[in-house]
Design a protein around this motif. Structure first.
Motif: not given
Ligand code: NAD
Length: 460
Positions: A282-286
């Motif tokens: 989630n953090s990486l894609l954001a």
């Protein structure tokens, strides 16, 4: 003698450089001039060399803006990245200048009465440097500076995809260095191969792909010439805990996508502990949404184009033929069509579901990151090591036993604990396995390649 033409990768209709290759029959004269210049250069004191080289680096600094503009036009670099490259090159080069006034050998304890035993380091002579396009000022200067500091002359054969920066280096050298000390030779494989075989060339330093590095090493071996090879990479990061997940993500994204992923030290694989799967993705894609492909002329751009048509085609082909049974493209995966054209590609994240997949072994050299998951840290380390490369690596962990296991188990020349794969100006830079051969560049260790040892027994 062939023409060289370079087109702007951000708008490929625009011709930004044209010129001609150095003719093969010019080589012996240039190499001879280098040999002559080297003898005079070696005879100077360290202080004299320091003053001249300081003027040379000041001259480069004064051309920072021209160099950056040139990298933007020829390679599509974002201007901030181009300015950063010049700055980093100068920091590294100035650190090396300090060596002009340092020791150049040692006195040993005598083994015989009346004999003073000394080990002296002497210059090699004429160094041939062959460089790639991705850092057209950093890589040449990383070779030019130690070569000259230690009393050598240098012939520089830059990439034909980035001739403009090399020509600026030549102009600065013409204004500040003795004639023949630094000479740029333009052209591709033919002139490079001929230069390796020039009798006046004493050693060869090469930075580029592993495939071409093999050819350079075998050509140099014919003349029994020592080589230093800085080659490709498939650099892993292991993420073991989430103590500082936002910083971890930020470090990984910068290390993976800076210079559009076209860094030999780019992180191109991340192995993440299974329990962290959801928060990590989630953090990486954001964070990856902040990567905006576009030309340097657009203030919003945070991801430049691929620098050459060949590199663009390679990345497009790789993603087109990626095996869907072994991978899952989580974001990106396609070229980006912008109004002015250009070799833009989406920032891409690929989940690797079968670690034998090609993406784990090939150096893609673009904005493409692979991610896979593991349960045991030993398994992560052995998967990280399962490539022919061994350039650099990162681990993000707070558990000292994990950090120790990584330090002792990972097969790479450079290791980063809790930060991305960006090296410093005073540390050895070099790879293991198929990522490098010979003494590392940068820092004190570079002396091993740019000098040779002489043992002197001085009797009375
Ligand atoms: P490349 O290997 O295609 O070319 C590098 C240089 O070698 C160029 O100047 C080229 O003209 C010359 N060359 C080509 N064929 C030759 C031959 N037969 N004999 C002698 N010289 C020859 O690499 P590239 O595409 O310009 O650069 C990208 C590669 O460089 C990537 O693999 C990247 O990892 C590597 N690289 C490594 C480092 C490092 O320090 N380890 C740094 C930057 C780039």
């Amino acid at each position: 003698m062939q023409n060289i033409e370079v087109y702007n990768p951000a708008s490929p209709e625009e011709l930004v450089w044209s010129g001609t290759e150095t003719a093969l029959d010019q080589l012996p004269g240039l190499a001879e001039a280098a040999k002559k210049s080297q003898k005079e250069w070696e005879a100077l004191t360290g202080r004299q060399r320091l003053d001249i080289l300081t003027a040379f680096l000041d001259g480069i600094e004064a051309r920072t803006s021209d160099l950056a503009d040139c990298m933007v036009r020829e390679l599509g670099k974002l201007r901030g990245e181009a300015i950063g490259e010049v700055g980093k090159s100068l920091v590294e080069a100035r650190w090396m200048l300090g060596r002009c006034l340092e020791k150049s050998g040692k006195i040993m304890a005598s083994a015989r009465p009346g004999i003073r035993s000394m080990v002296i380091r002497r210059p090699r002579g004429v160094v041939l440097a062959i460089t790639p396009w991705n850092f057209p000022i950093l890589t040449p200067l990383r070779k030019i500076t130690p070569a000259l500091v230690f009393g050598n002359a240098i012939l520089l054969k830059p990439s034909v995809d980035a001739p403009g920066t090399a020509m600026i280096l030549q102009q600065v050298a013409d204004q500040s260095l003795p004639k023949g000390l630094l000479t740029v030779i333009m052209g591709g494989a033919d002139i490079a191969s001929a230069a390796i075989r020039c009798p006046q060339v004493d050693v060869v330093t090469f930075t580029g792909s592993t495939q071409v590095g093999r050819k350079v090493m075998s050509a140099a071996a014919e003349g029994l010439k020592e080589v230093s090879l800085e080659l490709g990479g498939k650099n892993p990061a292991i993420v073991h805990d989430a103590v500082n997940m936002e910083k971890t993500i930020d470090d990984i994204v910068r290390a993976a996508f800076a210079n559009t992923g076209q860094r030999c030290t780019a992180i191109s694989r991340v192995l993440v502990q299974q329990e962290l799967r959801e928060p990590f993705l989630n953090s990486l894609l954001a964070r990856m949404k902040l990567l905006i492909p576009g030309p340097s002329s657009n203030d919003e751009s945070t991801l430049g184009p691929l620098s050459t048509k060949a590199q663009y085609d390679k990345v497009c082909e790789f993603l087109k033929h990626i095996n869907p049974e072994q991978t899952d493209i989580l974001t990106g995966g396609s070229p980006v069509d912008l109004p002015g054209g250009g070799y833009f590609f989406e920032p891409t994240l690929v989940e690797v579901t079968d670690s034998k997949c090609e993406i784990n072994f090939s150096e893609i050299f673009g904005p493409v990151l692979g991610v896979e998951f593991y349960e045991k840290v030993d398994d992560a380390i052995s998967r990280a090591n399962a490539t022919e490369y061994g350039l650099t690596s990162s681990v993000f962990a707070s558990d000292i036993s994990v950090i120790r296991a990584f330090e002792e188990g990972i097969e790479s020349g450079m290791l980063h604990i809790n930060h991305g794969t960006f090296p410093d100006e005073n540390m050895p830079f070099g790879g293991w396995k198929a990522s490098g051969v010979g003494a590392p560049s940068v820092g004190e260790e570079s002396e091993q390649f740019y000098t040779r040892v002489q043992a002197i027994y001085e009797g009375v």
